[in-house]
Each structure stands twice: as structure tokens, then as C-alpha cells.
Design a protein around this motif. Sequence first.
Motif, PDB file in Angstrom:
ATOM      1  N   THR A   1       0.847  -1.209   0.000  1.00 21.56           N
ATOM      2  CA  THR A   1       0.000   0.000   0.000  1.00 21.56           C
ATOM      3  C   THR A   1       0.878   1.253   0.000  1.00 21.56           C
ATOM      4  N   THR A   2       0.548   2.176  -0.877  1.00 21.63           N
ATOM      5  CA  THR A   2       1.231   3.466  -0.895  1.00 21.63           C
ATOM      6  C   THR A   2       0.703   4.290   0.285  1.00 21.63           C
ATOM      7  N   ILE A   3       1.604   4.909   1.045  1.00 24.94           N
ATOM      8  CA  ILE A   3       1.150   5.695   2.199  1.00 24.94           C
ATOM      9  C   ILE A   3       1.701   7.114   2.138  1.00 24.94           C
ATOM     10  N   VAL A   4       0.832   8.069   2.343  1.00 20.41           N
ATOM     11  CA  VAL A   4       1.262   9.456   2.500  1.00 20.41           C
ATOM     12  C   VAL A   4       0.804   9.880   3.891  1.00 20.41           C
ATOM     13  N   MET A   5       1.732  10.286   4.736  1.00 19.21           N
ATOM     14  CA  MET A   5       1.389  10.579   6.127  1.00 19.21           C
ATOM     15  C   MET A   5       1.868  11.982   6.516  1.00 19.21           C
ATOM     16  N   VAL A   6       0.981  12.729   7.125  1.00 16.91           N
ATOM     17  CA  VAL A   6       1.372  14.019   7.690  1.00 16.91           C
ATOM     18  C   VAL A   6       1.773  13.770   9.136  1.00 16.91           C
ATOM     19  N   THR A   7       2.905  14.272   9.547  1.00 20.86           N
ATOM     20  CA  THR A   7       3.326  14.062  10.938  1.00 20.86           C
ATOM     21  C   THR A   7       4.223  15.198  11.429  1.00 20.86           C
ATOM     22  N   HIS A   8       4.229  15.345  12.742  1.00 26.42           N
ATOM     23  CA  HIS A   8       5.166  16.277  13.382  1.00 26.42           C
ATOM     24  C   HIS A   8       6.348  15.515  13.963  1.00 26.42           C
ATOM     25  N   ASN A   9       6.197  14.205  13.997  1.00 32.33           N
ATOM     26  CA  ASN A   9       7.139  13.358  14.725  1.00 32.33           C
ATOM     27  C   ASN A   9       8.268  12.871  13.811  1.00 32.33           C
ATOM     28  N   GLU A  10       9.480  13.385  14.105  1.00 39.48           N
ATOM     29  CA  GLU A  10      10.641  13.035  13.261  1.00 39.48           C
ATOM     30  C   GLU A  10      10.913  11.533  13.304  1.00 39.48           C
ATOM     31  N   GLN A  11      10.742  10.937  14.506  1.00 38.09           N
ATOM     32  CA  GLN A  11      11.036   9.504  14.663  1.00 38.09           C
ATOM     33  C   GLN A  11      10.134   8.667  13.758  1.00 38.09           C
ATOM     34  N   GLU A  12       8.874   9.052  13.743  1.00 34.44           N
ATOM     35  CA  GLU A  12       7.923   8.301  12.904  1.00 34.44           C
ATOM     36  C   GLU A  12       8.240   8.525  11.429  1.00 34.44           C
ATOM     37  N   ALA A  13       8.597   9.770  11.098  1.00 33.63           N
ATOM     38  CA  ALA A  13       8.869  10.093   9.702  1.00 33.63           C
ATOM     39  C   ALA A  13      10.066   9.293   9.176  1.00 33.63           C
ATOM     40  N   LYS A  14      10.976   8.962  10.102  1.00 38.20           N
ATOM     41  CA  LYS A  14      12.164   8.220   9.677  1.00 38.20           C
ATOM     42  C   LYS A  14      11.817   6.823   9.149  1.00 38.20           C
ATOM     43  N   HIS A  15      10.644   6.319   9.554  1.00 39.31           N
ATOM     44  CA  HIS A  15      10.219   5.009   9.052  1.00 39.31           C
ATOM     45  C   HIS A  15       9.844   5.062   7.579  1.00 39.31           C
ATOM     46  N   SER A  16       9.557   6.268   7.082  1.00 39.11           N
ATOM     47  CA  SER A  16       9.085   6.358   5.691  1.00 39.11           C
ATOM     48  C   SER A  16      10.244   6.382   4.699  1.00 39.11           C
ATOM     49  N   ASN A  17       9.942   6.193   3.406  1.00 43.54           N
ATOM     50  CA  ASN A  17      10.976   6.182   2.361  1.00 43.54           C
ATOM     51  C   ASN A  17      11.489   7.588   2.094  1.00 43.54           C
ATOM     52  N   ARG A  18      10.586   8.554   2.265  1.00 41.84           N
ATOM     53  CA  ARG A  18      10.932   9.905   1.843  1.00 41.84           C
ATOM     54  C   ARG A  18      10.206  10.906   2.733  1.00 41.84           C
ATOM     55  N   ILE A  19      10.879  12.000   3.035  1.00 37.41           N
ATOM     56  CA  ILE A  19      10.232  13.051   3.821  1.00 37.41           C
ATOM     57  C   ILE A  19      10.101  14.285   2.942  1.00 37.41           C
ATOM     58  N   VAL A  20       8.877  14.807   2.880  1.00 39.70           N
ATOM     59  CA  VAL A  20       8.627  16.038   2.114  1.00 39.70           C
ATOM     60  C   VAL A  20       8.350  17.129   3.123  1.00 39.70           C
ATOM     61  N   ARG A  21       9.071  18.250   3.027  1.00 40.60           N
ATOM     62  CA  ARG A  21       8.872  19.312   4.015  1.00 40.60           C
ATOM     63  C   ARG A  21       8.144  20.503   3.379  1.00 40.60           C
ATOM     64  N   VAL A  22       7.186  20.998   4.146  1.00 39.54           N
ATOM     65  CA  VAL A  22       6.400  22.142   3.653  1.00 39.54           C
ATOM     66  C   VAL A  22       6.649  23.316   4.580  1.00 39.54           C
ATOM     67  N   PHE A  23       6.866  24.483   3.974  1.00 40.76           N
ATOM     68  CA  PHE A  23       7.036  25.694   4.787  1.00 40.76           C
ATOM     69  C   PHE A  23       6.346  26.841   4.061  1.00 40.76           C
ATOM     70  N   ASP A  24       5.435  27.491   4.771  1.00 40.32           N
ATOM     71  CA  ASP A  24       4.671  28.602   4.176  1.00 40.32           C
ATOM     72  C   ASP A  24       4.039  28.242   2.832  1.00 40.32           C
ATOM     73  N   GLY A  25       3.504  27.064   2.759  1.00 36.84           N
ATOM     74  CA  GLY A  25       2.780  26.664   1.556  1.00 36.84           C
ATOM     75  C   GLY A  25       3.659  26.206   0.399  1.00 36.84           C
ATOM     76  N   GLN A  26       4.972  26.127   0.670  1.00 37.27           N
ATOM     77  CA  GLN A  26       5.861  25.687  -0.424  1.00 37.27           C
ATOM     78  C   GLN A  26       6.661  24.465   0.016  1.00 37.27           C
ATOM     79  N   LEU A  27       7.055  23.658  -0.973  1.00 37.49           N
ATOM     80  CA  LEU A  27       7.877  22.483  -0.658  1.00 37.49           C
ATOM     81  C   LEU A  27       9.329  22.918  -0.492  1.00 37.49           C
ATOM     82  N   VAL A  28       9.935  22.424   0.544  1.00 37.55           N
ATOM     83  CA  VAL A  28      11.378  22.679   0.701  1.00 37.55           C
ATOM     84  C   VAL A  28      12.074  21.331   0.809  1.00 37.55           C
ATOM     85  N   GLN A  29      13.055  21.091  -0.008  1.00 39.62           N
ATOM     86  CA  GLN A  29      13.703  19.767  -0.027  1.00 39.62           C
ATOM     87  C   GLN A  29      14.918  19.742   0.915  1.00 39.62           C
TER      88      GLN A  29
END
Lengths: 414, 220
Positions: B192-220
Amino acid sequence: MLKNYLIIAWRIALQRKLFTLINLLCISLTLLVLLVLTALLENTFQPTGVEGKSPRMLQILTMLSYNDERGNSRHSPLGYKVITDYIKPLPSAELVAAVSLPESTTVYQAERTTDLLMRRADAAYWQILDFEVLSGRVPSAEDVATGRFVLVLNQSTAKQLFGQQPAVGQKLNVGGQQFEVIGVVADVLQLNSFADMWAPVSTYPSSDYQHQMWGNFTALILTRDAANFTAIKQELATAIVDFQFDDPAMWSDVRIWADTKLDIFARMLLQNERQADSGAATLLMIISALMLLFMLLPALNLVNLNTGRMLERSTEIGVRKAFGASRQQLIWQFLVENLLLCTVGGLLGLVLAAAALEVIESSGVIPYLQVNINFTVFALGMLISIIFGLLSGIIPAWRTAKLDPVHALKGARR
Amino acid sequence: MIKLSAISKNYHTDKVQTRALDNINLQVDAGEFVSIMGPSGCGKSTLLNIIGLLDRPASGQIEINGQLLGNYSDSQVAKLRNQTFGFIFQSFHLINELRVIDNVELPLLYRKMPATERRAKAKAALEKVGLTARMEHFPNQLSGGQQQRVAIARAMVGEPQILLADEPTGNLDSQMGAEVMSQLLALNQAGTTIVMVTHNEQEAKHSNRIVRVFDGQLVQ
């Protein structure tokens, strides 16, 4: 899907008891009032039983005598002479009966006096009205012609006067006259048959009534069928063109209308005493409009309640939308919930109306009343409550179903 | 699988217009586990809602499985949501008037599926999250962790290709959060493809990729 909607509707109804109760009361009480009212109106305008021949019967309750130049006007029941001279000879009438309005009379028995309502009628009266004879018989043409002092009582009066003893054959002093009870009939509350007891018209203490233009009589005109009503009305209009008053200097004109029961009430309520049109159509329109208005108020209330209730469930709407419910499916879901409530409310209304009529009948508030629920009205009431359900459901359902899922999930109320 | 091109979204409150998303370009491939992170109010939930077709962008294009969603009707979007996505919300969003089993069955109601099959699938989903014993209960009779597991069962009962989770552990303590995360990982491993919004860095580390958003824009 429908089964699922119904199960959810049922669970939601049970979970939100107060809302369900208010909703059910709103619908059932509206239907209760409508059903009781129509039962009473039907009993008045289209009676069955004793006055079952009403669809082919016209009647004259009053006459208006006047002289506009002298400012004289008199509105009163008919004199017996008017009936014999102008109404009985109408060619299209099959039978014409003369009967007095109920007159308060005192009955004297050994140890007590009782005030009762009595009518005096001719023989045709007993032919036109179908009284249910419980024992004995009703007066014959011979009884009336020979002026026999015979008396018919209704069941309640017979019981009141004689207890468990058989009433037929008993002697009774009514207003100083000695009568013999010859029959007992069932109790009835209808326009022309309501009374406690009946005697032949020829038993009046004096024969003066035969020569009076104004008196205490009404005339019942039986025709072969309702198609003859127009002919009778025309014949009556022609007959009274040369109406002969006792005192022509005082009175110049007369208005006498042969009316159906509905016409009588319409004429009375709308005071159309001088014109041929009784205003029955207007009266029916007024009654219908009042009933619609009466139903509109709870309908609007329900729309309000439902909108509030559905918006309270906006998170549920959001969840359903998120998991694939279309706007149409949500509208259906809410409509089914509403229709279920309205149907249950309608059935509850029927039960309440039946109980209310039973209570009204047995309480004696309206003596001798016998009314039944009209199932046509009930079917109409159910149809109307379903329309209620649709109307009160569709607007709120439409409003809530068009919420964006994201707004609905946040509990937004727009 | 998911392709967002030049997505923008504005919010209007009285006379103020706020730019929630500004020219977002994002692609998520099949089988990925992507975490969206960023400070509160940066637009990450808005982004997730637009991916899940719960909200419409002001401009830009959305492509799901190669299909460009232009003027899709309400019923077409509803069908797409039903067959493609599963949602897990921070505050669970279970329907309190319905039993656990009925809540889980909900997505299948909007498919042409016999009642017995629906019930069997819902039971199987509850079994996977270990809540078979609670299926006749109502949501308010369960703990927060149990409610979120019911929400996971509801999200996966229709076997969606994409699972969208908006802070799924946000309302849970660390132990329950860990349980929920392990279930999401298991689902991702099952394809299953999963897209998850989270504040938790530890949880985010489980994912393949982290996408960061700041002021409505993507920051890599």
C-alpha cells in the motif's frame, strides 16, 4: 443499501431520543388534529347511518323574510304552513318531511322530573331518516294522521327514564300530555336526527302550528338522486315568487334556500342569506387552506430541526464523503431517515386519533357522537406526512450533502 | 501514481486571503511511504486533503494513476475516493452511533457488494488490527488507541491503493502510537502506498521519503 439506510436511521433515531421524540410528536400531533377534525367534519357533512340518504337530500333550515323599505327583517325556522303550501308540492321531490327543531320539554314521572329535547315530526320524517329501531316501532302515517300520543325514545333516554325495564308500552307524561312509548331507537348525533324523543307533529296541544308562516320547523326534501337538486331549487324559487305573507304591509320578500348540509353551514358561516350561492366552495377553500397552514407550521419547524440535526452530523457527512459517498447517496440517506420518522409519526398519529375519538365519544362531551376514522383521510394524512418527510428532509439534506468533505470533517456549518 | 503539478490553494476569511499552498509539484510513486512534515499551519494537511480529493485546489493539476482529474463530477470523484484512497484522521472520526463493525464496513457500503461479503471483509480487517472482540462495541466504549486501530481497519477494508494518514498518532500516547505505526509499516510492506502528515521526526524516519512544507511551499 436501503436496508442499511433503514438500520442506520433506526439506530440514529434511538441514539438521539429527544430529537426523535420531538419529531414524532410534531408529526403525530398534527395528524391527530387533522384526523379528528376531518372525522367530525365528515360526520357533519357526509353522515352515514341515520342520515345516510344525505347525498340525495336537500333541506331548509330557515327562511329570511324582509321588507327593505320599512327596514324589517326576520330570520327564523319555517312555519309548518310554508312547508305544506310551498315545499311539499314541489314536483321533483320524492318525499318532503316536516320536523320541529329539538324543543326543551319536561317529563314527569312519579318522583322526578327530567328535562329532555323533543322533536315532533310528520310520517315522511321516519321514511327519509333510517333510524335504527332497537325495540318496538316508529310512528306510522296513521299515527300522525290521527294524532295518536305515541312516543319514540332514544336508547340513553329510555335507560335514563326506565332503567333496565323495557320502555316500550310505558306511559309517560310529557309537558302535561300523556304519551305511550312505542319504540326505542339508537342514539345518534346528526343534524336532523339529534333529539332525546320524538312524537307525531299532530300531538301539539294546539293546531295553530298548521297556520303559521314562522315556526320551529325544518323541511327535509328527498330526491331520486342529486341530479334533481337543480330542478328542486328552481321549482322552489318559482313557488315562492308569489309568497303570501299574513301581513303583506310588514313583509314584501322572502328568501328560502334548499341546501345540502355543507351549503347550510357555509351559508350560516358566511352569512349568504340573500343569495343563491351558499359559498360552500369558499368554505371548502378556507378549510383546506387552514389545514394546509396547520401542516405548514410543523413542516417548517421540522426543516429547522433537521437542518440543525444534520449539521450536527457534519463530521459523519465528511467521513462518508471521504470514503466514497456521493452527494446523491447522502441525500438519499437523510431522506430515508426522515421518511422513516414521518411514517412512524403518521402511524402513531392514527393510533392517537383513534384513541382521541374513542375518548371524545365515551366522555359524553358531545352527546350521542359516533365518529370513525376516515381511512381516505388517513391515507391522505400519511401521504402528506411523507411529503412532510421529503420537504423537511430535502432542503437540509441538500445543504449538508453539498458541504466539501474537508469542511464537513472540521464540523463547518456552511 | 500521484502527480501534483503547480498546485495552489488560497483561504479566504472575511477580507483576508491566505495562501495555503503555493505552486506545489509533487510525485508519489506506487509502494512509497512518504511523510509530509512542517510547522503548524504550513499547509501540510491542506496538501494531504488535496491529494485525497477532499479539497479542491485553486489552480494546478492532479493526476491519479495517470488520469488527469479535470472536470470530474461529484459522483466520479466519490467513486475515485472510494476505490483508490483510505483515510486515517488524527481525531479518528468514527461515527459514534454505529458499532465498530459498521464503522469498518462503511467504505464498502458505497460499492456494489453483498452484505455477507461486506461483513466478512470488515471482520477480516478488524482481525488484522486485533479488535475482533470489540466489533459489537460502540466507538466511545474504546480507548484512543483502539479507536485509531478501528480507523485503520476502516481505511484498509476496501484495499485501497493509497492510504492517507493525517497525524495518525497525534492523539495517542507513545506506546499506542508505536502500535499504530507498526501497522502502517506492515500495510506499506504489503504494497500500500502511504502518505502521512506528521510532526514526529522519529515516525517520519520510518518512511521512504520526507517532504517538508514551509509557508505553503515544498522545501527539499
